[in-house]
Design a protein around this motif. Structure first.
Motif, short mmCIF file in Angstrom:
data_model
loop_
_atom_site.label_atom_id
_atom_site.label_comp_id
_atom_site.label_asym_id
_atom_site.label_seq_id
_atom_site.Cartn_x
_atom_site.Cartn_y
_atom_site.Cartn_z
N LYS A 28 0.85 -1.18 0.00
CA LYS A 28 0.00 0.00 0.00
C LYS A 28 0.89 1.23 0.00
CE LYS A 28 -4.45 -1.09 2.16
NZ LYS A 28 -5.38 -0.77 3.28
N GLN A 29 0.50 2.25 -0.81
CA GLN A 29 1.27 3.48 -0.84
C GLN A 29 0.33 4.68 -0.85
OE1 GLN A 29 3.82 3.08 -4.31
NE2 GLN A 29 5.57 2.69 -2.98
N PHE A 30 0.67 5.69 -0.07
CA PHE A 30 -0.13 6.91 0.00
C PHE A 30 -0.22 7.59 -1.37
CE2 PHE A 30 -0.46 11.52 0.64
CZ PHE A 30 -1.61 11.60 1.40
N ILE A 630 9.68 11.05 10.15
CA ILE A 630 9.28 9.81 9.50
C ILE A 630 9.74 8.65 10.38
CG2 ILE A 630 9.54 8.33 7.48
CD1 ILE A 630 7.99 10.80 6.81
N MET A 631 8.87 7.66 10.55
CA MET A 631 9.24 6.46 11.29
C MET A 631 9.09 5.26 10.37
SD MET A 631 7.85 4.86 14.90
CE MET A 631 6.14 4.76 14.39
N GLU A 632 10.15 4.44 10.30
CA GLU A 632 10.10 3.17 9.58
C GLU A 632 10.26 2.06 10.61
OE1 GLU A 632 12.95 3.07 6.45
OE2 GLU A 632 11.94 4.62 5.27
N ALA A 633 9.27 1.19 10.65
CA ALA A 633 9.29 0.12 11.66
C ALA A 633 8.50 -1.06 11.13
CB ALA A 633 8.71 0.62 12.98
N TYR A 634 8.60 -2.19 11.84
CA TYR A 634 7.89 -3.40 11.46
C TYR A 634 6.72 -3.62 12.43
CZ TYR A 634 11.52 -4.61 8.13
OH TYR A 634 12.38 -4.60 7.06
N GLU A 662 3.12 4.11 3.86
CA GLU A 662 3.43 2.96 3.02
C GLU A 662 3.46 1.68 3.85
OE1 GLU A 662 7.31 1.60 0.46
OE2 GLU A 662 6.73 3.73 0.42
N ILE A 663 2.93 0.60 3.30
CA ILE A 663 3.09 -0.75 3.88
C ILE A 663 3.72 -1.62 2.79
CG2 ILE A 663 1.92 -2.77 4.82
CD1 ILE A 663 -0.29 -0.95 5.81
N SER A 664 4.84 -2.23 3.10
CA SER A 664 5.61 -2.97 2.09
C SER A 664 5.60 -4.47 2.39
CB SER A 664 7.07 -2.49 2.06
OG SER A 664 7.13 -1.11 1.80
N ASP A 665 5.36 -5.25 1.34
CA ASP A 665 5.49 -6.71 1.39
C ASP A 665 4.71 -7.33 2.54
OD1 ASP A 665 7.11 -6.64 -0.84
OD2 ASP A 665 8.95 -6.47 0.34
N TYR A 666 3.47 -6.95 2.67
CA TYR A 666 2.61 -7.60 3.64
C TYR A 666 2.32 -9.02 3.15
CZ TYR A 666 -1.56 -9.05 6.13
OH TYR A 666 -2.46 -9.77 6.88
N VAL A 667 2.59 -10.03 4.02
CA VAL A 667 2.43 -11.43 3.65
C VAL A 667 1.03 -11.87 4.05
CG1 VAL A 667 3.35 -13.77 3.83
CG2 VAL A 667 4.88 -11.79 4.08
N SER A 673 5.75 -9.89 10.61
CA SER A 673 5.70 -8.43 10.62
C SER A 673 6.01 -7.86 9.23
CB SER A 673 6.68 -7.87 11.65
OG SER A 673 8.00 -8.27 11.35
N SER A 674 5.41 -6.69 8.98
CA SER A 674 5.59 -6.02 7.69
C SER A 674 6.19 -4.63 7.91
CB SER A 674 4.25 -5.88 6.97
OG SER A 674 3.65 -7.13 6.77
N LYS A 675 7.01 -4.22 6.97
CA LYS A 675 7.64 -2.91 7.08
C LYS A 675 6.63 -1.82 6.76
CE LYS A 675 11.59 -0.21 5.44
NZ LYS A 675 12.76 -0.19 4.51
N CYS A 676 6.56 -0.82 7.63
CA CYS A 676 5.62 0.30 7.45
C CYS A 676 6.38 1.62 7.58
CB CYS A 676 4.51 0.25 8.48
SG CYS A 676 3.50 -1.25 8.42
N LYS A 677 5.94 2.60 6.78
CA LYS A 677 6.48 3.96 6.89
C LYS A 677 5.33 4.87 7.34
CE LYS A 677 9.27 5.70 3.74
NZ LYS A 677 9.78 6.36 2.50
N LEU A 678 5.57 5.65 8.39
CA LEU A 678 4.55 6.54 8.94
C LEU A 678 5.11 7.95 9.07
CD1 LEU A 678 4.46 3.59 10.62
CD2 LEU A 678 2.36 4.62 11.48
N ILE A 679 4.25 8.93 9.01
CA ILE A 679 4.64 10.33 9.20
C ILE A 679 3.94 10.87 10.43
CG2 ILE A 679 2.82 11.21 7.66
CD1 ILE A 679 4.81 13.46 6.89
#
Length: 938
Positions: A28-30, A630-634, A662-667, A673-679
């Motif tokens: 998912k991407q904003f 910006i926070m990048e976390a799983y 953004e949510i990347s490579d959600y299984v 866990s999936s990598k997420c980017k938040l503002i």
């Protein structure tokens, strides 16, 4: 568990066997909702075993002789996880792998079918809309200002200049200009400009693409936006040029005695009348102004075949104006005692609606007064040099639509208003459209604290490396003269906005958001207070309009429009269109420009509610604030988390509030866990305690604090919005600002100033379109257009270079004016007058003294020239006086030159001339170039 279901030709489902390790990855991407671009659907490679079940569907595709499965056919398919649908689409078999006789696998690719608006629109133009012909209508008086046969509000008529050179100055009319309020010389419907509702166009684009949309505010916002539908100097009609053609001819001979006759007197038949322009009396009405070539056939002879006569009789044929009786063309020819036929091809210049007819005269000859008018005699149109139908033609919307893509229209509306477009989860062909501010404030909330995967890195950073140094929001520059003034003199596009990020030393690059629409400055019709769009070049000739977006204002100007029924001009109320929703802009108006502007028309004050301020300011402040993080976390999300989360939802984690970027490579289907980017969400304070909301008659800007109105405000708020603070009275005023204001609410940005006029307190009159004014408290009159004014307190009345350093207007200044002239010295003592701008004379205000030095070069030919410098002063106060002219120096190959200034013939028109005395060799035909240097005290 993942299921891949395929369907056969009978639409019967088959669940394929998959390898145990198969997994589905989703993202998912904003940007997917904020950037209107083509996006591909989800795709996934599967390598499936050819089990008995799979072989039942695909047959023995590993056998090269097997033909039961067609590799060229799409196979309908769906992907589900634990009965939850993930995607719909189709599969394609790519390859088949075999080992030995019993082990086989197939490589297949699943392609999701995701409805995509921009792909559905494709490259189609506005002119290709399915229902574009619904806008067609008859160009008759009854349909002004709004066609009765078109749905309410879809088409409106307004006034623009398309080369007609509208003016209410009688002196302009001799040069081809036209008035707008003269009922004796009215405008035709075709002189007006049709405007089409942009909301209707927007809705039709969606409908043609098979989409629908909903929005809480967009419909109201764009409901008054209109686009001029004009692609040439003249409106294009359905009928075309051949609408004028007709053919009238006699189908039998007619016996007539002596007399004058109309065509109704003979056996006339209407064989052709393409536009219905010939009435029952065979009178032709010109459907458009043009040069018409007619064919006139006339055969006649005396009704006596038994006697040969000596000499010949004569008849005449005339084409005349039915309303005035004036003959427009005529001829005569001999009439014999035997049949003859004569053919003529006269050419006439006819005005729109001019009515003409043909008549003929037969003369008695000796005792014989009977005449036979022959079969085939008649009147027809052969050719015309125009096809411009100014009245009663049918407006053709497709032909008049600008060359503008349907996708461009949607994209420009999205960019203007900072919109997000979100497909409905239950109906992907239905789009939810909201402004960014409205969208971000309408989300839900969720606590992800316990979903954070602390075993993996949590990365926190300020987005300094991702930010740009410069930002620009801009329209496309129009080709017309008014728009090009900003390009050539201001080095920018009318209505654009530029910002620099000043609090980030690491930011680089530029972010440009450019529209396909062109911006549209307005200017008044000469000698009126009515500002209109002028789609003309510097010579007044039409230039391509292109795609524009203008407000339908509340103003209702009256112009004289021709009524084809009553056959008279009638003062008629029109609609008015502008970049602002008020025809004369003021503080509280909405403006389609991105920033406060230097208008080329009268205005009370520039509006605060421009596009940047209304739709972009808050969003950019939040992203580029110094506290932005910006926070990048799983995060360990389940399928419901993934599917339900929206980009406007507020996420609580680590004692702060965030939004998902953004949510990347959600299984899908796996608890990983999936990598997420938040503002980080930042509470941006208001810019200041006051907001402009009105302007007084004296130009004072009045403020509101959210409770009370009519307040004086503060200096910081006044200057933030680009107005001028008068410290003497502690009030804010509309004019005299030092350029464009910053529209952001913090100090992260500074505005890029590129105005035509720079400085405080400058007054530049309407019509002064080419001057550059640098400094403070200068005043430039309309006749000084094209001047360079530098310094303080300069008063420029005529074109030239003017400079001064005194804050008292016109008190102490100097400058240079350019003069020229041409003429002949026929004898000694003759004078040749020289002019400003080739036409103007010097004109000083009362109470003004000029000390002048006039330098001239007089040229007789390439080799014979003469130069001279003269000194004098002029003083004017009701009457004018000039000193004796002193010759400082002169040199050259001509006779003695002398300067002359006539201030008595006309006190308001000081006539400068260069005379010649003495010598010989007259006449001398010369050209003169001069520079007048002045020093002024007033």
């Amino acid at each position: 568990m993942i299921h891949l279901t395929v369907y056969n030709s009978a639409n019967e489902p088959f669940i394929l066997d998959l390898n145990e390790a198969e997994a589905i990855y989703l993202n998912k991407q904003f940007s997917s909702i904020s950037d209107f671009t083509t996006r591909g659907g989800y795709s996934r490679d599967f390598r499936i075993p050819m089990t008995s079940r799979n072989s039942e569907f695909f047959s023995a595709i590993w056998n090269p002789n097997e033909t039961n499965f067609n590799f060229k056919t799409r196979v309908k398919a769906t992907v589900t996880v634990d009965t939850i649908p993930i995607a719909e689409g189709h599969i394609q078999v790519k390859r088949v792998y075999s080992k030995g006789e019993r082990w086989h696998e197939a490589d297949i690719v699943f392609f999701s079918t995701v409805p995509n608006l921009i792909s559905a629109i494709g490259s189609k133009k506005i002119s290709e809309l399915t229902n574009i012909s619904d806008l067609n209508h008859s160009m008759i008086y009854e349909n002004v200002p709004e066609p009765l046969t078109v749905a309410t509000g879809l088409v409106k008529y307004g006034l623009t200049d398309r080369g007609q050179k509208w003016s209410e100055l009688e002196s302009d009319w001799a040069a081809g200009a036209r008035p707008i309020v003269s009922t004796t010389n009215p405008l035709y419907v075709g002189d007006l400009t049709p405007f089409v509702s942009i909301k209707w166009l927007f809705d039709e684009v969606f409908s043609d693409a098979g989409f629908t949309y909903e929005s809480s505010s967009l419909g109201t916002t764009i409901n008054r936006y209109y686009m001029p539908f004009i692609t040439g100097k003249d409106i294009k009609t359905v009928e075309g040029a051949d609408v004028a053609f007709f053919n009238l001819a006699a189908d039998d001979a007619t016996n007539l005695s002596e007399g004058t006759y109309q065509l109704t007197s003979i056996s006339m038949v209407e064989y052709a009348d393409n536009g219905g322009n010939v009435d029952a009396n065979f009178v032709f009405t010109a459907p458009y102004p043009a040069s018409y070539q007619f064919g006139v056939t006339f055969g006649t002879y005396l009704d006596d075949w038994t006697t040969n006569f000596v000499g010949n009789n004569f008849y005449s044929v005339t084409i005349y104006d039915v309303d005035t009786g004036a003959a427009l063309w005529g001829t005569f020819a001999p009439e014999y005692w035997y049949p003859t036929e004569n053919y003529f091809t006269p050419t006439l210049n006819l005005a729109y609606g001019q009515r003409i007819a043909m008549k003929f005269k037969l003369n008695e000859y000796n005792t014989f007064d009977d005449h036979i008018v022959s079969y085939g005699s008649g009147f027809k149109l052969l050719a015309t040099n125009s096809g411009v139908i100014l009245q009663e033609g049918t407006f053709d919307a497709a032909l008049n639509a600008p060359d503008y893509g349907q996708a461009d229209l949607v994209r420009d509306i999205v960019r203007m208003h900072n919109l997000v477009m979100i497909p409905d989860e239950n109906n992907p062909n239905h789009i939810i459209i909201e402004t960014m501010d409205d969208y971000l404030q309408s989300g839900g909330s969720a606590d992800w604290t316990k979903k954070l995967d602390y075993e993996k890195d949590v990365v926190l950073y300020a987005p300094v490396d991702e930010q740009k140094k410069k930002f620009r929001w801009t329209y496309k520059a129009g080709n017309e003269y008014l728009s090009q003034l900003f390009v050539t003199i201001g080095k920018r596009v009318f209505g654009d906005y530029e910002l620099y990020q000043t609090n980030n030393d690491f930011a680089t690059g530029e972010e440009v958001m450019e529209l396909g629409l062109s911006s549209t400055p307005l200017n008044e019709v000469a000698n009126t207070a009515l500002p209109i769009p002028k789609f003309v070049d510097s010579q007044g000739a039409f230039v391509n309009v292109g795609a524009r977006c203008l407000y339908h204002t509340d103003a209702e100007p009256s112009v004289a429009v021709y009524d084809e029924v009553s056959e008279e001009g009638i003062l008629t109320t029109l609609d008015a269109f502008s970049h602002c929703n008020g025809l004369i802009p003021e503080v509280s108006n909405n403006d389609l420009n991105f920033a406060p502007e230097t208008y080329l028309q009268a205005y009370t004050a520039f509006p605060v509610n421009n596009l940047f301020n209304r739709f972009w300011r808050r969003y950019y402040n939040e992203i580029y604030d110094e506290q932005s993080r910006i926070m990048e976390a799983y995060f360990t999300l389940d399928l419901n988390d993934y599917k339900s989360i929206q980009f406007n939802d507020v996420i609580y984690v680590k004692d702060s509030y965030w939004r998902v970027l953004e949510i990347s490579d959600y299984v899908v289907g796996q608890r990983v866990s999936s990598k997420c980017k938040l503002i980080k969400i930042i509470d941006i304070p208001e810019a200041c305690g006051f907001t402009p909301n009105a302007s007084a008659e004296d130009g004072q800007i009045l403020f509101t604090d959210g409770v009370d109105t009519g307040l004086d405000g503060s200096q910081s708020c006044c200057e933030l919005y680009g107005y001028t603070w008068n410290a003497n009275v502690d009030k804010c005023y509309a004019f005299g600002g030092s350029g464009r204001p910053s529209q952001v609410t913090n100090e992260s940005f500074e505005v890029v100033e590129k105005p035509i006029v720079r400085g405080n307190g400058n007054v530049v009159e309407i019509g002064n379109n080419e001057s550059q004014v640098l400094g403070d408290f200068n005043q430039v009159k309309a006749d000084a257009s094209g001047s360079l004014v530098v310094g303080q307190g300069v008063y420029a009345k005529q074109r030239g270079v003017h400079f001064g350093v005194n804050q008292s207007l016109a008190k102490s200044q100097g400058g240079l004016l350019s003069f020229s002239g041409a003429g002949t010295y026929s004898a000694t003592g003759d004078k040749v007058e020289i002019f400003l701008n080739n036409v103007d004379r010097l004109n000083l205000d009362n109470g003004t003294t000029w000390l002048c030095e006039l330098s001239v070069v007089v040229s007789q030919n390439a080799s014979t020239k003469h130069s001279a410098i003269f000194a004098f002063y002029i003083y004017k106060n009701t009457t004018a006086a000039v000193s004796a002219i002193t010759t400082i120096t002169q040199v050259g190959g001509l006779n003695t030159l002398g300067g002359s200034v006539d201030v008595s013939t006309d006190t308001a028109q000081h006539r400068l001339a260069v005379g010649m005395t003495g010598g010989s060799g007259y006449p001398y035909t010369v050209e003169i170039s001069g520079i007048l240097k002045y020093t002024q005290i007033k």
